[in-house]
Design a protein around this motif. Structure first.
Motif, mmCIF file in Angstrom:
data_model
loop_
_atom_site.group_PDB
_atom_site.id
_atom_site.type_symbol
_atom_site.label_atom_id
_atom_site.label_comp_id
_atom_site.label_asym_id
_atom_site.label_seq_id
_atom_site.Cartn_x
_atom_site.Cartn_y
_atom_site.Cartn_z
ATOM 1 N N PHE A 109 0.820 -1.203 0.000
ATOM 2 C CA PHE A 109 0.000 0.000 0.000
ATOM 3 C C PHE A 109 0.862 1.265 0.000
ATOM 4 C CE2 PHE A 109 -3.461 -2.840 1.225
ATOM 5 C CZ PHE A 109 -4.482 -2.339 0.434
ATOM 6 N N SER A 110 2.006 1.210 0.658
ATOM 7 C CA SER A 110 2.897 2.371 0.673
ATOM 8 C C SER A 110 3.425 2.677 -0.719
ATOM 9 C CB SER A 110 4.071 2.121 1.621
ATOM 10 O OG SER A 110 3.621 1.939 2.930
ATOM 11 N N ILE A 111 3.820 1.649 -1.458
ATOM 12 C CA ILE A 111 4.324 1.846 -2.821
ATOM 13 C C ILE A 111 3.206 2.362 -3.726
ATOM 14 C CG2 ILE A 111 5.215 0.638 -4.857
ATOM 15 C CD1 ILE A 111 6.842 -1.106 -2.901
ATOM 16 N N ILE A 112 2.003 1.815 -3.574
ATOM 17 C CA ILE A 112 0.863 2.277 -4.382
ATOM 18 C C ILE A 112 0.585 3.756 -4.098
ATOM 19 C CG2 ILE A 112 -1.650 2.073 -4.715
ATOM 20 C CD1 ILE A 112 -0.102 -0.108 -6.123
ATOM 21 N N TRP A 113 0.549 4.148 -2.809
ATOM 22 C CA TRP A 113 0.255 5.537 -2.477
ATOM 23 C C TRP A 113 1.384 6.476 -2.889
ATOM 24 C CZ3 TRP A 113 -4.126 7.653 -2.277
ATOM 25 C CH2 TRP A 113 -5.231 7.005 -1.763
ATOM 26 N N LEU A 114 2.629 6.012 -2.851
ATOM 27 C CA LEU A 114 3.744 6.827 -3.320
ATOM 28 C C LEU A 114 3.609 7.101 -4.818
ATOM 29 C CD1 LEU A 114 6.494 8.186 -2.715
ATOM 30 C CD2 LEU A 114 7.551 6.011 -3.342
#
Length: 188
Positions: free
Chosen positions: A19-24
């Protein structure tokens, strides 16, 4: 027991990393006005809103209420007309046949028109020149404003020899090759 906790921690860490990579990536796309980032933002905002509702159902009051407020505001903002136009998701035609400009919504301090006005949405016949700072030379460049009775020149010395185009929604003038209107954010 220790290996089970390690496996659960690894799975949770993997989900958080995903989720962190997607939001970044979505945040970078937001800054550049990419249409795919608006779509990802909508999808993951809805999923996050559902997660906040789930947090409320299991008793996490603070996180659930905070998440519910934050993700509701995020969805509200992403569905505003001017935001959707910035991301190219508004469905507005490139050259509106109805002659009305794109408007980002109610403008404060401006009277609202309740009757038909044939001049609505058109620039005034006499407008002051618009000054933009030059990106390459550091000096200001004056671009004459165009009115209904005038025609913009395709190449003028004041624009550095570049042709000028105007936004079909708000009628702002800018150099050819600009992908988005600097005034209303509509994709050109």
């Amino acid at each position: 027991m220790g290996s089970l906790l390690g496996a659960v921690g690894l799975v949770i860490g993997g989900v958080v990393l995903f989720f962190s990579i997607i939001w970044l990536a979505t945040g970078i796309g937001f800054l550049q006005g990419r249409g795919w980032s608006w779509t990802l933002g909508m999808i993951f905002s809805i999923l996050s809103l559902l997660g906040a509702i789930g947090a409320l159902t299991i008793g996490l009051i603070t996180g659930g209420v905070g998440g519910l407020i934050f993700w509701s505001l995020m969805l509200y903002y992403l569905t505003r007309t001017h935001v959707k136009a910035f991301f190219g998701k508004s469905g507005l035609p490139l050259a509106p046949a109805y002659g009305m400009p794109y408007s980002p919504g109610t403008q404060f301090g401006q009277p609202q028109m309740t009757t038909s006005n044939t001049g609505y949405g058109r620039p005034p016949a006499i407008a002051p020149p618009v000054t933009f700072p030059s990106l390459s030379q550091g000096s200001s460049t004056t671009i004459p404003a165009t009115g209904p009775g005038s025609t913009p020149s395709s190449s003028s010395p004041s624009s550095g020899g570049k042709a000028l185009v105007s936004c079909p929604y708000c009628h702002s003038t800018f150099p050819t090759g600009t992908r988005k209107c600097l005034t209303c954010g509509a994709a050109i």
